[in-house]
Write a protein that holds these residues in place. Structure first.
Motif, mmCIF file in Angstrom:
data_model
loop_
_atom_site.group_PDB
_atom_site.id
_atom_site.type_symbol
_atom_site.label_atom_id
_atom_site.label_comp_id
_atom_site.label_asym_id
_atom_site.label_seq_id
_atom_site.Cartn_x
_atom_site.Cartn_y
_atom_site.Cartn_z
ATOM 1 N N GLU A 129 0.820 -1.215 0.000
ATOM 2 C CA GLU A 129 0.000 0.000 0.000
ATOM 3 C C GLU A 129 0.860 1.274 0.000
ATOM 4 O O GLU A 129 0.463 2.298 -0.562
ATOM 5 N N TRP B 95 1.971 1.838 -3.510
ATOM 6 C CA TRP B 95 0.795 2.244 -4.297
ATOM 7 C C TRP B 95 0.506 3.727 -4.095
ATOM 8 O O TRP B 95 0.177 4.441 -5.027
ATOM 9 N N PHE C 164 -4.572 -0.320 1.893
ATOM 10 C CA PHE C 164 -4.565 0.926 1.117
ATOM 11 C C PHE C 164 -5.771 1.778 1.483
ATOM 12 O O PHE C 164 -5.677 2.996 1.632
ATOM 13 N N CYS D 258 -8.590 1.656 -6.611
ATOM 14 C CA CYS D 258 -8.087 2.334 -5.406
ATOM 15 C C CYS D 258 -7.757 3.793 -5.719
ATOM 16 O O CYS D 258 -7.942 4.673 -4.873
#
Ligand code: ADP
Ligand code: MG
Length: 452
Positions: free
Chosen positions: A14, A17, A76, A138
Motif C-alpha cells: 500500500e 501504491w 490501502f 483504489c
C-alpha cells in the motif's frame, strides 16, 4: 501525453501504491502501465507448473495470491472515508474473487487434462489483470479519475505463447481506446506483459514484458516520453545490488541501452527500446523512491564519453569452440558453422574467429548437445560449460586497448575463455568461469569506473 510504467517493486504494497498514485497525479495526461504486484507472476507460473502433479499445492498458491491482494487493498483503503472505502472494497473483493476463480478453474483443467502453452499464458496474465484493475479502483477511491483498460483490447500479438510478438499495426488501430480515455480527462490504467492473438487467446510478451508494453503504446500514441519507474534512480554503471559503488548514468543511446539489457542488465526488457526508437520517443528510467532524481534518459543520440559506460554480465553461458578439420577450407568452414547455428535458431552472444577455429558464447540450453553433434561434421568441438559473460558497454574505439588492459588487470591470473570486441556495437565481451564472475565484475567496475 506521458506513458508511465510501474514495475513489480513499485506495486509491492500500500505504501508504494500511494507513491505511484502520487506520481501519476503530477502529470497532465498520463497513460499508466503496471506490472503484477511483486512475486505474483512467479507464483502464478509456479502454480501452473505444479497443478498437474500437486493440485493442492497449486491451490494453496492461488489462495495466498487472493489473501495478499485482499490485504493490500484493505490496507490501502484504511485511511479513505468510510463510504468510498466500502464501495471500493466491495468492487475490489469481487474482482479478486473473480480472478482467483478463473485461476482455480484453469489449474483444475491442467490437473485433469495437462498443460498447454495457451493455458500457461492465461494464468501468467492474471497478475496484471489483478494489479491494474485494483490500482485503478483504489486510485478512484483516493480521488483520481481513472479507467481500467484490459490489455487484450489494445495489445495484439502472434500466437508464440510465452514470447509473443506484438502486431504494431493492430496496436495502432486499437490505440483510440487509450487516447479517447485521455480526452475524457480520465487516466487509463492498463496491465503490461499480456495481450491476445487473433483467436482471442491471451498471450504474454516474456519476462519484464511490461516495459515492452509501455514502449509499444507510447510509440502508438506518439507520446511525449515513456517513463519506466522502478526502485533505482536510472540505469547504473553496474547492477547496484551487485556493485555498491555503481552510479546512475545520465544518458544512453537506444542502442547502448538495448545492448545493456541484452547482455544481462535486468532493469529493462531488451525489446523496450525498439518501438520508442522507431517513433523517436525518449525513454526515461526513474525511481519511485526518489522522484526528483532525473534518472537516465535513453534517446537516439550517442554521447561519447571517450571511455566506457557500463558493465553487465550473464550467467549460465557455454563457450563452444569448433576447430576446422584439415579438409575444410577456411571460408567454407565459417559459413558451415554459422549455418548450423542459424538453422537451429540459436542466438549467439559473442563470437571470435580465425580461419581455422571459431568460438561462440551461447546461453546454456537443451539444443547444445544436438549442436555439438552437427558441428562435429566440420571439425573438433570443445564445450566449456558454467561460464559467465562480462560485457563492457559503450566502449570508445579510441581507448579500446586501454579499456581491455584494465579489464584484463581485473582478472589477474585467469585465462578468459573468449574475448571479443564489436566496433559497431562498441561492446567488449569477455567470458570466464562462472565461479569467478561476480568478484571479477566488481574488480573491473572498480578499475574502469572508480579510478581516474
Ligand atoms: P521492476 O519491478 O520495476 O520492473 P526490476 O527488478 O525489473 O524492477 O528492475 C530494477 C532492478 O534492476 C534494480 O533493482 C537493479 O537491481 C536491477 N539492475 C540490474 N542491472 C542494473 C543496472 N545496470 N542499472 C540499474 N539497475 C539494474
Ligand atoms: Mg522490470
Amino acid at each position: 501525453m506521458h506513458v508511465l510504467k510501474f514495475g513489480g517493486t513499485s506495486m509491492g504494497d500500500e505504501h508504494t501504491w500511494r507513491r505511484v498514485l502520487d506520481i501519476i497525479s503530477n502529470y497532465e495526461n498520463p497513460v499508466v502501465v503496471v506490472s503484477a504486484t511483486e512475486r505474483t507472476t512467479r507464483q502464478l507460473v509456479a502454480a501452473a507448473d505444479l497443478a498437474a502433479d500437486n493440485f493442492s499445492e497449486a491451490e494453496e498458491i492461488a489462495e495466498s495470491i487472493r489473501t495478499r491482494h485482499r490485504s493490500l487493498v484493505l490496507n490501502f483503503l484504511s485511511d479513505i472515508s468510510l463510504e468510498k472505502r466500502e464501495n471500493a472494497l466491495s468492487a475490489c473483493s469481487k474482482w479478486i474473487d473473480q480472478c482467483i476463480s478463473t485461476l482455480l478453474e484453469l489449474l483444475q483443467q491442467i490437473s485433469e487434462q495437462g498443460s498447454t502453452p495457451a493455458i500457461k499464458d492465461t494464468i501468467a496474465s492474471i497478475g496484471e489483470q489483478l494489479s491494474a484493475y485494483l490500482l485503478s479502483r483504489c486510485g478512484q477511491a483516493a480521488g483520481l479519475q481513472t479507467t481500467w483498460i484490459d490489455a487484450t483490447q489494445v495489445i495484439n500479438t502472434d500466437s508464440d505463447f510465452g514470447q509473443a510478438i506484438p502486431d504494431r499495426n493492430k496496436i495502432q488501430q486499437n490505440i483510440d481506446l487509450l487516447s479517447s480515455t485521455v480526452k475524457e480527462q480520465s487516466i487509463p490504467i492498463m496491465g503490461g506483459y499480456y495481450g491476445q492473438n487473433d483467436q482471442g487467446q491471451i498471450t504474454t510478451l516474456g519476462f519484464e514484458g511490461s516495459d515492452y508494453t509501455a514502449s509499444l503504446i507510447g510509440a502508438a500514441l506518439g507520446a511525449e516520453a515513456i517513463e519506466i519507474w522502478t526502485d533505482v534512480s536510472g540505469i547504473y554503471t553496474c547492477d547496484p545490488q551487485v556493485v555498491e559503488t555503481a552510479r546512475p548514468i545520465a544518458e544512453l543511446s537506444f542502442q547502448e541501452a538495448t545492448e545493456l539489457a541484452y547482455f544481462g542488465a535486468k532493469v529493462l526488457h531488451p525489446s523496450t527500446m525498439k518501438p520508442a526508437a522507431a517513433a523517436g520517443i525518449a525513454v526515461y528510467v526513474k525511481n519511485i523512491f526518489e522522484p526528483s532524481h532525473p534518472g537516465t534518459k535513453i534517446h537516439a543520440e550517442t554521447v561519447e564519453n571517450g571511455w566506457a559506460k557500463a558493465i553487465t554480465y550473464l550467467n549460465d553461458i557455454i563457450i563452444l569452440t569448433v576447430t576446422a578439420a584439415k579438409s575444410q577450407e577456411g571460408h567454407r568452414f565459417l559459413a558451415a558453422v554459422f549455418n548450423v547455428l542459424d538453422n537451429a535458431h540459436q542466438p549467439v552472444n559473442a563470437v571470435t574467429t580465425t580461419e581455422a577455429a571459431v568460438s561462440v558464447a551461447l546461453p546454456d540450453n537443451r539444443k547444445v548437445d544436438k549442436l555439438e553433434e552437427l558441428l562435429s561434421n566440420f571439425g573438433s568441438v570443445e564445450l566449456e560449460k558454467k561460464q559467465g559473460l562480462i560485457s563492457i558497454i559503450g566502449c570508445s574505439f579510441n581507448n579500446i586497448e586501454t579499456i581491455q588492459n584494465h579489464v584484463l588487470a581485473g582478472i589477474p591470473g585467469m585465462e578468459p575463455s573468449l574475448i571479443s570486441y564489436s566496433k559497431s556495437k562498441q561492446n567488449l565481451n569477455i567470458a570466464l568461469s562462472e565461479t569467478s564472475l561476480i568478484p571479477a565484475v566488481c574488480r573491473i567496475h572498480d578499475l574502469l569506473f572508480e579510478k581516474d
